[in-house]
Design an enzyme around this catalytic site. Structure first.
Site, PDB file in Angstrom:
ATOM      1  N   LYS A  38       0.977 -22.627  29.303  1.00 39.61           N
ATOM      2  CA  LYS A  38       0.365 -23.731  28.938  1.00 39.61           C
ATOM      3  C   LYS A  38      -0.117 -23.524  27.703  1.00 39.61           C
ATOM      4  O   LYS A  38       0.446 -23.265  26.985  1.00 39.61           O
ATOM      5  CB  LYS A  38      -1.238 -22.591  29.797  1.00 39.61           C
ATOM      6  CG  LYS A  38      -0.985 -21.850  31.297  1.00 39.61           C
ATOM      7  CD  LYS A  38      -2.514 -21.168  32.054  1.00 39.61           C
ATOM      8  CE  LYS A  38      -2.600 -21.157  33.222  1.00 39.61           C
ATOM      9  NZ  LYS A  38      -3.155 -20.492  33.568  1.00 39.61           N
ATOM     10  N   GLU A  87       6.163 -24.685  44.485  1.00 38.93           N
ATOM     11  CA  GLU A  87       5.677 -25.427  43.142  1.00 38.93           C
ATOM     12  C   GLU A  87       6.746 -25.463  42.527  1.00 38.93           C
ATOM     13  O   GLU A  87       6.956 -26.504  41.970  1.00 38.93           O
ATOM     14  CB  GLU A  87       5.010 -24.111  42.108  1.00 38.93           C
ATOM     15  CG  GLU A  87       3.679 -23.417  42.676  1.00 38.93           C
ATOM     16  CD  GLU A  87       3.299 -22.091  41.823  1.00 38.93           C
ATOM     17  OE1 GLU A  87       2.072 -21.836  42.538  1.00 38.93           O
ATOM     18  OE2 GLU A  87       4.204 -21.063  41.395  1.00 38.93           O
ATOM     19  N   ASN A  99      -5.247 -18.425  29.364  1.00 44.45           N
ATOM     20  CA  ASN A  99      -4.285 -17.803  29.413  1.00 44.45           C
ATOM     21  C   ASN A  99      -2.923 -17.942  29.347  1.00 44.45           C
ATOM     22  O   ASN A  99      -2.241 -16.882  30.442  1.00 44.45           O
ATOM     23  CB  ASN A  99      -5.308 -16.708  30.452  1.00 44.45           C
ATOM     24  CG  ASN A  99      -4.978 -17.639  31.951  1.00 44.45           C
ATOM     25  OD1 ASN A  99      -4.638 -18.329  31.968  1.00 44.45           O
ATOM     26  ND2 ASN A  99      -5.317 -16.856  33.321  1.00 44.45           N
ATOM     27  N   TYR A 140      -3.387 -27.470  41.652  1.00 43.78           N
ATOM     28  CA  TYR A 140      -4.077 -26.407  41.355  1.00 43.78           C
ATOM     29  C   TYR A 140      -4.906 -26.307  42.490  1.00 43.78           C
ATOM     30  O   TYR A 140      -6.462 -26.209  43.124  1.00 43.78           O
ATOM     31  CB  TYR A 140      -4.956 -25.911  39.985  1.00 43.78           C
ATOM     32  CG  TYR A 140      -4.327 -25.510  38.888  1.00 43.78           C
ATOM     33  CD1 TYR A 140      -4.393 -24.152  39.384  1.00 43.78           C
ATOM     34  CD2 TYR A 140      -4.082 -26.132  37.996  1.00 43.78           C
ATOM     35  CE1 TYR A 140      -3.905 -23.323  38.561  1.00 43.78           C
ATOM     36  CE2 TYR A 140      -3.781 -25.239  37.133  1.00 43.78           C
ATOM     37  CZ  TYR A 140      -2.848 -23.630  37.346  1.00 43.78           C
ATOM     38  OH  TYR A 140      -2.783 -22.582  36.397  1.00 43.78           O
ATOM     39  N   ARG A 179      -0.479 -12.027  29.010  1.00 46.71           N
ATOM     40  CA  ARG A 179      -1.860 -12.466  28.738  1.00 46.71           C
ATOM     41  C   ARG A 179      -2.266 -11.181  27.487  1.00 46.71           C
ATOM     42  O   ARG A 179      -3.140 -12.035  26.900  1.00 46.71           O
ATOM     43  CB  ARG A 179      -2.301 -12.699  30.299  1.00 46.71           C
ATOM     44  CG  ARG A 179      -2.147 -13.789  30.551  1.00 46.71           C
ATOM     45  CD  ARG A 179      -2.595 -13.707  31.967  1.00 46.71           C
ATOM     46  NE  ARG A 179      -3.015 -14.745  33.141  1.00 46.71           N
ATOM     47  CZ  ARG A 179      -2.418 -15.115  34.442  1.00 46.71           C
ATOM     48  NH1 ARG A 179      -2.129 -13.878  34.917  1.00 46.71           N
ATOM     49  NH2 ARG A 179      -2.109 -16.683  34.269  1.00 46.71           N
ATOM     50  N   HIS A 214       0.900 -19.557  33.908  1.00 50.60           N
ATOM     51  CA  HIS A 214       0.919 -19.392  35.193  1.00 50.60           C
ATOM     52  C   HIS A 214       2.555 -18.715  35.667  1.00 50.60           C
ATOM     53  O   HIS A 214       3.366 -18.803  35.334  1.00 50.60           O
ATOM     54  CB  HIS A 214       1.095 -20.704  35.869  1.00 50.60           C
ATOM     55  CG  HIS A 214       1.180 -20.639  37.360  1.00 50.60           C
ATOM     56  ND1 HIS A 214      -0.019 -20.740  38.240  1.00 50.60           N
ATOM     57  CD2 HIS A 214       2.126 -20.846  37.931  1.00 50.60           C
ATOM     58  CE1 HIS A 214       0.893 -20.518  39.648  1.00 50.60           C
ATOM     59  NE2 HIS A 214       1.975 -20.996  39.247  1.00 50.60           N
TER      60      HIS A 214
HETATM   61  P1  GTP Z   1      -2.235 -18.357  38.018  1.00 51.70           P
HETATM   62  O1  GTP Z   1      -0.999 -18.020  37.703  1.00 51.70           O
HETATM   63  O2  GTP Z   1      -2.713 -19.491  36.541  1.00 51.70           O
HETATM   64  O3  GTP Z   1      -2.353 -19.427  39.530  1.00 51.70           O
HETATM   65  O4  GTP Z   1      -3.337 -17.555  37.699  1.00 51.70           O
HETATM   66  P2  GTP Z   1      -3.567 -16.285  38.803  1.00 51.70           P
HETATM   67  O5  GTP Z   1      -2.571 -16.393  39.953  1.00 51.70           O
HETATM   68  O6  GTP Z   1      -3.856 -14.692  38.015  1.00 51.70           O
HETATM   69  O7  GTP Z   1      -5.543 -16.647  38.972  1.00 51.70           O
HETATM   70  P3  GTP Z   1      -5.976 -17.216  40.102  1.00 51.70           P
HETATM   71  O8  GTP Z   1      -5.286 -18.209  40.501  1.00 51.70           O
HETATM   72  O9  GTP Z   1      -7.059 -16.797  40.806  1.00 51.70           O
HETATM   73  O10 GTP Z   1      -6.482 -18.851  38.462  1.00 51.70           O
HETATM   74  C1  GTP Z   1      -5.785 -20.261  38.449  1.00 51.70           C
HETATM   75  C2  GTP Z   1      -6.106 -19.808  37.341  1.00 51.70           C
HETATM   76  O11 GTP Z   1      -7.281 -20.359  36.933  1.00 51.70           O
HETATM   77  C3  GTP Z   1      -6.291 -18.800  36.097  1.00 51.70           C
HETATM   78  O12 GTP Z   1      -5.004 -18.346  35.466  1.00 51.70           O
HETATM   79  C4  GTP Z   1      -6.962 -19.531  35.596  1.00 51.70           C
HETATM   80  O13 GTP Z   1      -6.545 -20.446  34.150  1.00 51.70           O
HETATM   81  C5  GTP Z   1      -8.298 -20.061  35.727  1.00 51.70           C
HETATM   82  N1  GTP Z   1      -8.894 -19.996  36.283  1.00 51.70           N
HETATM   83  C6  GTP Z   1      -9.657 -18.477  37.260  1.00 51.70           C
HETATM   84  N2  GTP Z   1     -10.368 -18.178  36.699  1.00 51.70           N
HETATM   85  C7  GTP Z   1     -11.326 -18.889  35.472  1.00 51.70           C
HETATM   86  C8  GTP Z   1     -12.901 -18.851  35.150  1.00 51.70           C
HETATM   87  O14 GTP Z   1     -13.297 -18.027  35.643  1.00 51.70           O
HETATM   88  N3  GTP Z   1     -12.931 -20.300  34.119  1.00 51.70           N
HETATM   89  C9  GTP Z   1     -12.186 -20.682  34.150  1.00 51.70           C
HETATM   90  N4  GTP Z   1     -12.195 -21.609  32.816  1.00 51.70           N
HETATM   91  N5  GTP Z   1     -10.154 -20.465  34.057  1.00 51.70           N
HETATM   92  C10 GTP Z   1     -10.308 -20.123  35.569  1.00 51.70           C
HETATM   93 MG    MG Z   2      -3.179 -18.171  41.117  1.00 46.68          MG
END
Ligand code: GTP
Ligand code: MG
Length: 141
Positions: free
Chosen positions: A9, A126, A112, A49, A102, A115
């Site tokens: 990212k 994807e 973070n 997303y 992370r 992905h």
């Molecule tokens: P990915 O590998 O990026 O999909 O992460 P994940 O599977 O661990 O998390 P998830 O799919 O639930 O959320 C996708 C992405 O949304 C996260 O990686 C974060 O970058 C973002 N995200 C999740 N929660 C928050 C939040 O509360 N605030 C913000 N700004 N971004 C968030």
């Molecule tokens: Mg995810």
């Protein structure tokens, strides 16, 4: 060999941590089968997303993901999806285990660092969303 999809990212690219993250993947047995450094358009990031469209952070997420270049990666290796999720650590760096990407490099739950696909079905979708089949290296062993 199993494949997964990763995005390094914007915060990691800007902090010069791309190389550190790639080195970690390779050290853990994940080979880079395809790679593309690009800046995502708003449309491309929103499409990626789409499952989070109704979440309150969607706008912030898309704005962050389009703010600077990202490195799109197809990784392959044994148990690649789960292995990558393990190396990445929890979504929120505050909850991420010691030594995970992370924990080491993420700034916040939004910024973070990486992905990673959360299932083999997601990985296939994807990879196809960002790469042509001809851009993904075929193994010869
Ligand atoms: P990915 O590998 O990026 O999909 O992460 P994940 O599977 O661990 O998390 P998830 O799919 O639930 O959320 C996708 C992405 O949304 C996260 O990686 C974060 O970058 C973002 N995200 C999740 N929660 C928050 C939040 O509360 N605030 C913000 N700004 N971004 C968030
Ligand atoms: Mg995810």
């Amino acid at each position: 060999m199993e494949k997964t999809f990763s995005i390094i990212k914007p915060n990691s690219v800007l902090d010069n941590n791309m190389g550190n993250i790639i080195a970690r993947f390779e050290k853990e047995g994940l080979r880079i089968a395809a790679a593309k450094l690009t800046t995502l358009s708003k449309e491309k990031a929103e499409g990626f997303y789409i499952e989070h469209k109704e979440r309150p952070f969607f706008g912030e997420l898309v704005s962050f993901m389009t703010s600077a270049p990202v490195l799109l990666l197809c990784l392959e290796g044994e148990n690649a999806v789960d292995k990558n999720r393990e190396i990445m650590g929890a979504t929120n760096p505050a909850d991420a285990a010691e030594g995970t990407i992370r924990k080491l490099y993420a700034k916040s739950v939004g910024e973070n660092s990486v992905h990673g696909s959360d299932s083999q079905a997601a990985a296939e979708r994807e990879i196809n969303y960002f790469f042509e089949a001809s851009e993904v290296m075929e193994r010869w062993n």
